[in-house]
Design a protein around this motif. Sequence first.
Motif, short mmCIF file in Angstrom:
data_model
loop_
_atom_site.label_atom_id
_atom_site.label_comp_id
_atom_site.label_asym_id
_atom_site.label_seq_id
_atom_site.Cartn_x
_atom_site.Cartn_y
_atom_site.Cartn_z
N ASP A 82 83.71 127.66 42.55
CA ASP A 82 84.40 126.76 43.48
C ASP A 82 83.82 126.85 44.90
OD1 ASP A 82 86.05 125.58 41.61
OD2 ASP A 82 87.73 126.93 42.01
N GLU A 83 83.46 128.04 45.32
CA GLU A 83 82.85 128.19 46.65
C GLU A 83 81.47 127.53 46.70
OE1 GLU A 83 84.86 132.26 48.37
OE2 GLU A 83 83.36 132.46 46.77
N ILE A 84 80.71 127.65 45.63
CA ILE A 84 79.41 126.97 45.56
C ILE A 84 79.62 125.46 45.63
CG2 ILE A 84 77.42 126.50 44.07
CD1 ILE A 84 77.70 129.51 43.16
N LYS A 85 80.62 124.98 44.92
CA LYS A 85 80.96 123.55 44.97
C LYS A 85 81.27 123.13 46.40
CE LYS A 85 85.03 122.28 43.79
NZ LYS A 85 86.25 122.03 43.01
N GLU A 86 82.05 123.92 47.11
CA GLU A 86 82.42 123.58 48.49
C GLU A 86 81.20 123.55 49.40
OE1 GLU A 86 85.26 122.40 49.60
OE2 GLU A 86 86.08 122.55 47.57
N VAL A 87 80.27 124.47 49.19
CA VAL A 87 79.03 124.46 49.98
C VAL A 87 78.28 123.15 49.73
CG1 VAL A 87 76.74 125.53 50.22
CG2 VAL A 87 78.79 126.97 50.11
N LEU A 88 78.21 122.73 48.47
CA LEU A 88 77.49 121.50 48.14
C LEU A 88 78.21 120.26 48.67
CD1 LEU A 88 76.21 122.34 44.56
CD2 LEU A 88 75.06 122.66 46.76
N LEU A 89 79.54 120.28 48.66
CA LEU A 89 80.29 119.17 49.26
C LEU A 89 80.03 119.09 50.76
CD1 LEU A 89 83.68 119.47 47.37
CD2 LEU A 89 82.09 117.54 47.26
N GLN A 90 80.02 120.22 51.42
CA GLN A 90 79.71 120.26 52.86
C GLN A 90 78.30 119.74 53.09
OE1 GLN A 90 81.98 121.35 55.11
NE2 GLN A 90 80.73 121.38 56.94
N ALA A 91 77.37 120.16 52.24
CA ALA A 91 75.98 119.71 52.36
C ALA A 91 75.87 118.20 52.17
CB ALA A 91 75.09 120.45 51.36
#
Length: 117
Positions: A82-91
Amino acid sequence: MVARRAVLGDAHVDRAVAGTTPFTRDFQELITAYAWGGIWTRPGLDRRSRSMITMTALVALGHHEELAMHVRAARTNGLTDDEIKEVLLQAAIYCGVPAANTAFRIAQRVLDEMNSD
């Protein structure tokens, strides 16, 4: 080399070292000493934070092969899926939706592989 192995894993580093040629030796020594020995070991940021920054930079620059490697490293450094997903959403917002679309596809493949192990 200790930090490089801790973040990327012995198997990856062993493959990189085994693939070193006289032509690439200086480059391998440079990234081991500077990136892994100098930057990844600095006390100012923890490895989780460094992984988040690294993934974002790789998305922005379109370095897909490196992104796959650093998604694995992010998990090693304690980030959840989920944290990786959030990084990619931010990106996606700051690096562009097409770049994030590719990043999500790469991350999904890597996380599926890791979760099946």
